[in-house]
Motif scaffolding. Structure first.
Motif, short mmCIF file in Angstrom:
data_model
loop_
_atom_site.label_atom_id
_atom_site.label_comp_id
_atom_site.label_asym_id
_atom_site.label_seq_id
_atom_site.Cartn_x
_atom_site.Cartn_y
_atom_site.Cartn_z
N SER A 22 0.84 -1.19 0.00
CA SER A 22 0.00 0.00 0.00
C SER A 22 0.88 1.24 0.00
O SER A 22 1.68 1.44 0.93
CB SER A 22 -0.89 0.00 1.24
OG SER A 22 -1.42 1.28 1.47
N LEU A 23 0.73 2.07 -1.03
CA LEU A 23 1.50 3.30 -1.08
C LEU A 23 1.14 4.23 0.07
O LEU A 23 2.00 4.91 0.63
CB LEU A 23 1.30 4.00 -2.43
CG LEU A 23 1.95 3.32 -3.63
CD1 LEU A 23 1.64 4.07 -4.91
CD2 LEU A 23 3.45 3.19 -3.45
N ASN A 24 -0.13 4.25 0.44
CA ASN A 24 -0.54 5.12 1.56
C ASN A 24 0.10 4.66 2.87
O ASN A 24 0.53 5.49 3.67
CB ASN A 24 -2.06 5.16 1.68
CG ASN A 24 -2.69 5.99 0.59
OD1 ASN A 24 -2.08 6.93 0.08
ND2 ASN A 24 -3.91 5.67 0.21
N ALA A 68 3.70 5.69 2.75
CA ALA A 68 3.81 7.13 3.00
C ALA A 68 3.69 7.42 4.49
O ALA A 68 4.48 8.21 5.05
CB ALA A 68 2.74 7.88 2.22
N LYS A 69 2.73 6.79 5.13
CA LYS A 69 2.53 7.01 6.58
C LYS A 69 3.77 6.56 7.35
O LYS A 69 4.24 7.26 8.25
CB LYS A 69 1.29 6.23 7.04
CG LYS A 69 0.94 6.47 8.48
CD LYS A 69 -0.34 5.77 8.84
CE LYS A 69 -0.69 6.02 10.30
NZ LYS A 69 -1.96 5.40 10.67
N SER A 112 3.33 12.51 2.69
CA SER A 112 1.96 12.37 2.18
C SER A 112 1.92 11.31 1.08
O SER A 112 2.91 11.07 0.40
CB SER A 112 1.46 13.70 1.64
OG SER A 112 2.14 14.03 0.45
N GLY A 113 0.76 10.70 0.92
CA GLY A 113 0.57 9.71 -0.15
C GLY A 113 0.90 10.27 -1.51
O GLY A 113 1.66 9.66 -2.28
N ARG A 115 1.16 1.75 -7.61
CA ARG A 115 1.57 0.56 -6.86
C ARG A 115 2.19 -0.47 -7.81
O ARG A 115 3.18 -1.11 -7.48
CB ARG A 115 0.37 -0.03 -6.13
CG ARG A 115 0.72 -1.27 -5.31
CD ARG A 115 -0.44 -1.80 -4.56
NE ARG A 115 -1.42 -2.34 -5.49
CZ ARG A 115 -2.45 -3.10 -5.14
NH1 ARG A 115 -2.65 -3.37 -3.87
NH2 ARG A 115 -3.29 -3.55 -6.03
#
Length: 184
Positions: A22-24, A27-28, A33-34, A44
């Motif tokens: 998961s890119l999000n 990022a987290k 940020s995503g 992805r």
């Protein structure tokens, strides 16, 4: 940053397989940020492709560094797979629905690893008709050598896949002892 993203992605793969990528979440984990990650990887799938290319390159290096015998290449292949089971699965399993594993860059990367195997394989048996032409076109090698390489890799791949999935343990078999008897 690209290396940090790939490192986080590899941790996700190790913990949950390709579906966990998961890119999000990356990022987290990295505190960005995503949308910022999209400057480094368009999607992805783009990240996944780069991870696969890296894994093929590392597998090829492991094989190229092995002594020039089929048995030693088999041992190097197995050692790499056991050390990197999440990356091995990434190479030889369908990573995600809709992902195209036949992209030309991936085919070329896979061929590099197979070329190493072809260099240590002896001709086996005559190859019939159209298969000879297919093997020659694919490998650039004598069809009997290519056939032996493909069948040896198929056996090795099956052995290693069963081992990293824990099948020998469930049978009460020691994979090291079993591998010592393995015939390519």
């Amino acid at each position: 940053m690209r290396q940090e993203v790939k490192g986080a992605a590899l941790r996700q793969l190790s913990e949950g397989g390709p579906a966990a990528l998961s890119l999000n979440a990356i990022a987290k984990e990295l505190g960005v940020s995503g949308p910022a990650l999209y400057r480094y990887f368009a999607s992805r799938d783009a990240l996944l492709t780069e991870l696969i290319l890296d894994a093929y390159a590392d597998l090829a290096l492991a094989l190229e560094g092995a002594p020039p015998t089929l048995a030693d290449h088999a041992a190097a292949y197995r050692a790499w797979a056991l050390a990197e089971p999440h990356r091995y699965r990434l190479l030889f399993s369908a990573p995600l629905p809709g992902y195209d594993p036949h992209d030309q860059s991936l085919v070329a990367a896979a061929h590099r690893a197979m070329t190493s195997l072809l260099t240590v394989t002896e001709p086996h048996s005559p190859v019939p008709g159209p298969l000879a032409a297919q093997l020659s076109t694919w490998s650039g090698a004598e069809p009997a050598v290519a056939l032996h390489a493909v069948t040896a890799w198929s056996r090795l791949h099956g052995f290693v896949t069963l081992e990293i999935e824990g099948n020998y343990a469930s049978m009460g078999l020691d994979p090291d002892e079993l591998f010592r008897t393995f015939d390519l």
